[in-house]
Design a protein around this motif. Structure first.
Motif, PDB file in Angstrom:
ATOM      1  N   LEU A   1     -12.170  66.114  18.789  1.00 52.15           N
ATOM      2  CA  LEU A   1     -11.662  64.796  19.152  1.00 52.15           C
ATOM      3  C   LEU A   1     -12.541  63.671  18.609  1.00 52.15           C
ATOM      4  O   LEU A   1     -12.015  62.698  18.053  1.00 52.15           O
ATOM      5  CB  LEU A   1     -11.507  64.686  20.670  1.00 52.15           C
ATOM      6  CG  LEU A   1     -10.789  63.431  21.169  1.00 52.15           C
ATOM      7  CD1 LEU A   1      -9.397  63.319  20.565  1.00 52.15           C
ATOM      8  CD2 LEU A   1     -10.700  63.439  22.692  1.00 52.15           C
ATOM      9  N   PRO A   2     -13.896  63.752  18.733  1.00 51.54           N
ATOM     10  CA  PRO A   2     -14.708  62.651  18.172  1.00 51.54           C
ATOM     11  C   PRO A   2     -14.516  62.455  16.669  1.00 51.54           C
ATOM     12  O   PRO A   2     -14.621  61.339  16.170  1.00 51.54           O
ATOM     13  CB  PRO A   2     -16.153  63.089  18.487  1.00 51.54           C
ATOM     14  CG  PRO A   2     -16.033  64.012  19.656  1.00 51.54           C
ATOM     15  CD  PRO A   2     -14.729  64.725  19.468  1.00 51.54           C
ATOM     16  N   THR A   3     -14.233  63.545  15.942  1.00 49.73           N
ATOM     17  CA  THR A   3     -14.068  63.437  14.487  1.00 49.73           C
ATOM     18  C   THR A   3     -12.605  63.449  14.059  1.00 49.73           C
ATOM     19  O   THR A   3     -12.312  63.396  12.863  1.00 49.73           O
ATOM     20  CB  THR A   3     -14.772  64.611  13.786  1.00 49.73           C
ATOM     21  OG1 THR A   3     -14.151  65.851  14.174  1.00 49.73           O
ATOM     22  CG2 THR A   3     -16.254  64.654  14.145  1.00 49.73           C
ATOM     23  N   LEU A   4     -11.690  63.501  15.041  1.00 50.19           N
ATOM     24  CA  LEU A   4     -10.250  63.600  14.771  1.00 50.19           C
ATOM     25  C   LEU A   4      -9.941  64.778  13.841  1.00 50.19           C
ATOM     26  O   LEU A   4      -9.203  64.655  12.875  1.00 50.19           O
ATOM     27  CB  LEU A   4      -9.708  62.286  14.190  1.00 50.19           C
ATOM     28  CG  LEU A   4      -9.754  61.074  15.130  1.00 50.19           C
ATOM     29  CD1 LEU A   4      -9.175  59.853  14.452  1.00 50.19           C
ATOM     30  CD2 LEU A   4      -9.019  61.366  16.433  1.00 50.19           C
ATOM     31  N   TRP A   5     -10.526  65.931  14.166  1.00 48.23           N
ATOM     32  CA  TRP A   5     -10.261  67.171  13.433  1.00 48.23           C
ATOM     33  C   TRP A   5     -10.520  66.978  11.938  1.00 48.23           C
ATOM     34  O   TRP A   5      -9.708  67.348  11.098  1.00 48.23           O
ATOM     35  CB  TRP A   5      -8.834  67.643  13.683  1.00 48.23           C
ATOM     36  CG  TRP A   5      -8.621  68.277  15.021  1.00 48.23           C
ATOM     37  CD1 TRP A   5      -8.613  69.604  15.313  1.00 48.23           C
ATOM     38  CD2 TRP A   5      -8.374  67.617  16.268  1.00 48.23           C
ATOM     39  NE1 TRP A   5      -8.395  69.813  16.663  1.00 48.23           N
ATOM     40  CE2 TRP A   5      -8.227  68.602  17.272  1.00 48.23           C
ATOM     41  CE3 TRP A   5      -8.261  66.285  16.655  1.00 48.23           C
ATOM     42  CZ2 TRP A   5      -7.980  68.305  18.609  1.00 48.23           C
ATOM     43  CZ3 TRP A   5      -8.014  65.976  17.985  1.00 48.23           C
ATOM     44  CH2 TRP A   5      -7.877  66.975  18.950  1.00 48.23           C
ATOM     45  N   ALA A   6     -11.700  66.424  11.603  1.00 51.21           N
ATOM     46  CA  ALA A   6     -11.985  66.083  10.206  1.00 51.21           C
ATOM     47  C   ALA A   6     -12.250  67.310   9.336  1.00 51.21           C
ATOM     48  O   ALA A   6     -12.079  67.246   8.113  1.00 51.21           O
ATOM     49  CB  ALA A   6     -13.187  65.139  10.144  1.00 51.21           C
ATOM     50  N   ASP A   7     -12.678  68.409   9.920  1.00 52.38           N
ATOM     51  CA  ASP A   7     -12.994  69.622   9.153  1.00 52.38           C
ATOM     52  C   ASP A   7     -11.695  70.272   8.665  1.00 52.38           C
ATOM     53  O   ASP A   7     -10.897  70.740   9.478  1.00 52.38           O
ATOM     54  CB  ASP A   7     -13.766  70.602  10.043  1.00 52.38           C
ATOM     55  CG  ASP A   7     -14.225  71.838   9.278  1.00 52.38           C
ATOM     56  OD1 ASP A   7     -13.761  72.061   8.145  1.00 52.38           O
ATOM     57  OD2 ASP A   7     -15.047  72.584   9.838  1.00 52.38           O
ATOM     58  N   PRO A   8     -11.443  70.317   7.353  1.00 52.46           N
ATOM     59  CA  PRO A   8     -10.187  70.889   6.861  1.00 52.46           C
ATOM     60  C   PRO A   8     -10.037  72.383   7.155  1.00 52.46           C
ATOM     61  O   PRO A   8      -8.919  72.909   7.103  1.00 52.46           O
ATOM     62  CB  PRO A   8     -10.241  70.624   5.351  1.00 52.46           C
ATOM     63  CG  PRO A   8     -11.689  70.456   5.043  1.00 52.46           C
ATOM     64  CD  PRO A   8     -12.307  69.837   6.256  1.00 52.46           C
ATOM     65  N   GLN A   9     -11.129  73.047   7.441  1.00 54.53           N
ATOM     66  CA  GLN A   9     -11.049  74.466   7.802  1.00 54.53           C
ATOM     67  C   GLN A   9     -10.719  74.669   9.274  1.00 54.53           C
ATOM     68  O   GLN A   9     -10.459  75.791   9.706  1.00 54.53           O
ATOM     69  CB  GLN A   9     -12.388  75.154   7.469  1.00 54.53           C
ATOM     70  CG  GLN A   9     -12.762  75.113   6.007  1.00 54.53           C
ATOM     71  CD  GLN A   9     -11.676  75.686   5.111  1.00 54.53           C
ATOM     72  OE1 GLN A   9     -11.167  76.775   5.370  1.00 54.53           O
ATOM     73  NE2 GLN A   9     -11.322  74.958   4.059  1.00 54.53           N
ATOM     74  N   ARG A  10     -10.732  73.577  10.045  1.00 50.31           N
ATOM     75  CA  ARG A  10     -10.422  73.672  11.481  1.00 50.31           C
ATOM     76  C   ARG A  10      -9.425  72.575  11.867  1.00 50.31           C
ATOM     77  O   ARG A  10      -9.735  71.698  12.662  1.00 50.31           O
ATOM     78  CB  ARG A  10     -11.699  73.559  12.315  1.00 50.31           C
ATOM     79  CG  ARG A  10     -12.706  74.684  12.091  1.00 50.31           C
ATOM     80  CD  ARG A  10     -13.885  74.535  13.030  1.00 50.31           C
ATOM     81  NE  ARG A  10     -14.544  73.259  12.849  1.00 50.31           N
ATOM     82  CZ  ARG A  10     -15.408  72.711  13.723  1.00 50.31           C
ATOM     83  NH1 ARG A  10     -15.690  73.337  14.845  1.00 50.31           N
ATOM     84  NH2 ARG A  10     -15.962  71.544  13.466  1.00 50.31           N
ATOM     85  N   PRO A  11      -8.237  72.614  11.296  1.00 56.44           N
ATOM     86  CA  PRO A  11      -7.246  71.585  11.631  1.00 56.44           C
ATOM     87  C   PRO A  11      -6.689  71.802  13.034  1.00 56.44           C
ATOM     88  O   PRO A  11      -6.896  72.851  13.663  1.00 56.44           O
ATOM     89  CB  PRO A  11      -6.158  71.804  10.578  1.00 56.44           C
ATOM     90  CG  PRO A  11      -6.220  73.274  10.305  1.00 56.44           C
ATOM     91  CD  PRO A  11      -7.691  73.621  10.381  1.00 56.44           C
ATOM     92  N   ALA A  12      -5.970  70.812  13.527  1.00 53.86           N
ATOM     93  CA  ALA A  12      -5.286  70.938  14.816  1.00 53.86           C
ATOM     94  C   ALA A  12      -4.040  71.791  14.607  1.00 53.86           C
ATOM     95  O   ALA A  12      -3.063  71.348  14.008  1.00 53.86           O
ATOM     96  CB  ALA A  12      -4.913  69.555  15.354  1.00 53.86           C
ATOM     97  N   GLU A  13      -4.093  73.026  15.099  1.00 48.31           N
ATOM     98  CA  GLU A  13      -2.925  73.917  15.049  1.00 48.31           C
ATOM     99  C   GLU A  13      -2.311  73.990  16.436  1.00 48.31           C
ATOM    100  O   GLU A  13      -3.020  74.146  17.438  1.00 48.31           O
ATOM    101  CB  GLU A  13      -3.328  75.316  14.620  1.00 48.31           C
ATOM    102  CG  GLU A  13      -3.757  75.456  13.190  1.00 48.31           C
ATOM    103  CD  GLU A  13      -4.060  76.906  12.857  1.00 48.31           C
ATOM    104  OE1 GLU A  13      -3.123  77.627  12.452  1.00 48.31           O
ATOM    105  OE2 GLU A  13      -5.217  77.320  13.031  1.00 48.31           O
ATOM    106  N   LEU A  14      -1.015  73.911  16.501  1.00 46.51           N
ATOM    107  CA  LEU A  14      -0.325  73.956  17.792  1.00 46.51           C
ATOM    108  C   LEU A  14      -0.535  75.294  18.484  1.00 46.51           C
ATOM    109  O   LEU A  14      -0.446  76.354  17.855  1.00 46.51           O
ATOM    110  CB  LEU A  14       1.169  73.720  17.588  1.00 46.51           C
ATOM    111  CG  LEU A  14       1.539  72.295  17.174  1.00 46.51           C
ATOM    112  CD1 LEU A  14       2.867  72.269  16.462  1.00 46.51           C
ATOM    113  CD2 LEU A  14       1.560  71.382  18.378  1.00 46.51           C
TER     114      LEU A  14
END
Length: 211
Positions: A36-49
């Motif tokens: 949340l602080p980085t808004l899922w900035a790591d492309p290897q750890r995206p927000a997956e439903l």
């Protein structure tokens, strides 16, 4: 989950209470302590439903109706973090027995396509959930069944309707505490949080009636 900023077009209270039905949306997605602080900035750890819920809301009556609810099996990071499991109380075995996103979206579209639901706007806590659905669907090479649906962001309505002090940081728990709204049992589960949106809508309706 869900706020992640504001929608492009603001919606007035007159507009929202001028429709007969809304679909209240909430989602949960994979997360880590820094997500949340980085808004899922790591492309290897995206927000997956990992969970989706939609609840019918009868606007004139102020009542909730039927609902859609599904757990989702993530594909990029199939093992939930300890942080995610602690926040949502979703177990690893829950998602391992769930369907992957394309199948869930087919079921969601079938539920939403009924004549009394297909034209209902989506109401959510911000625009983040719709964005994550679209992004995650894109990773799977399938369209989002909610693409192009009119969206209503509750934080935007509250920003316009309540004092700056009551709005605070715009998070739903902050506004809830500042306004003395009922606590949400089961917070950070999609169905409970979707049902909780009705409490915020009823408060807005009471404000509109007193003006």
């Amino acid at each position: 989950n869900g706020y992640m900023g504001s929608q492009e077009r603001s919606t007035s209270l007159d507009e929202i209470f001028g429709v007969d039905r809304l679909l209240l949306l909430d989602c949960e997605y994979t997360c880590w302590e820094d997500s949340l602080p980085t808004l899922w900035a790591d492309p290897q750890r995206p927000a997956e439903l990992i969970e989706i819920a939609l609840v019918e809301y009868d606007v004139p009556a102020g009542r909730v109706g039927r609902s859609f609810h599904a757990l989702v099996r993530p594909s990029m990071n199939p093992v939930l973090s300890a942080y995610c499991k602690g926040l949502t109380r979703i177990r690893q075995t829950d998602v391992e027995h769930a369907s992957f996103l394309p199948e869930v979206l087919i079921r969601l579209e079938a539920w939403r396509s009924r004549s009394d639901r297909c034209n209902a706007p989506i109401c959510a806590w911000g625009t983040g959930d719709l964005r994550v659905i679209a992004q995650d669907a894109g990773r799977h090479g399938c369209p989002s069944p909610l693409e192009g649906v009119r969206e209503i962001s509750l934080p935007d309505l509250y920003r316009a309707a309540v004092s700056r002090q009551a709005f605070g940081d715009g998070e739903r728990d902050t506004i809830r505490q500042n306004l003395g709204l009922q606590q949400c049992e089961g917070r950070h589960r999609a169905l409970a949080d979707a049902l909780d949106l009705a409490e915020f809508l009823r408060y807005l309706r009471s404000m509109a009636k007193t003006k």
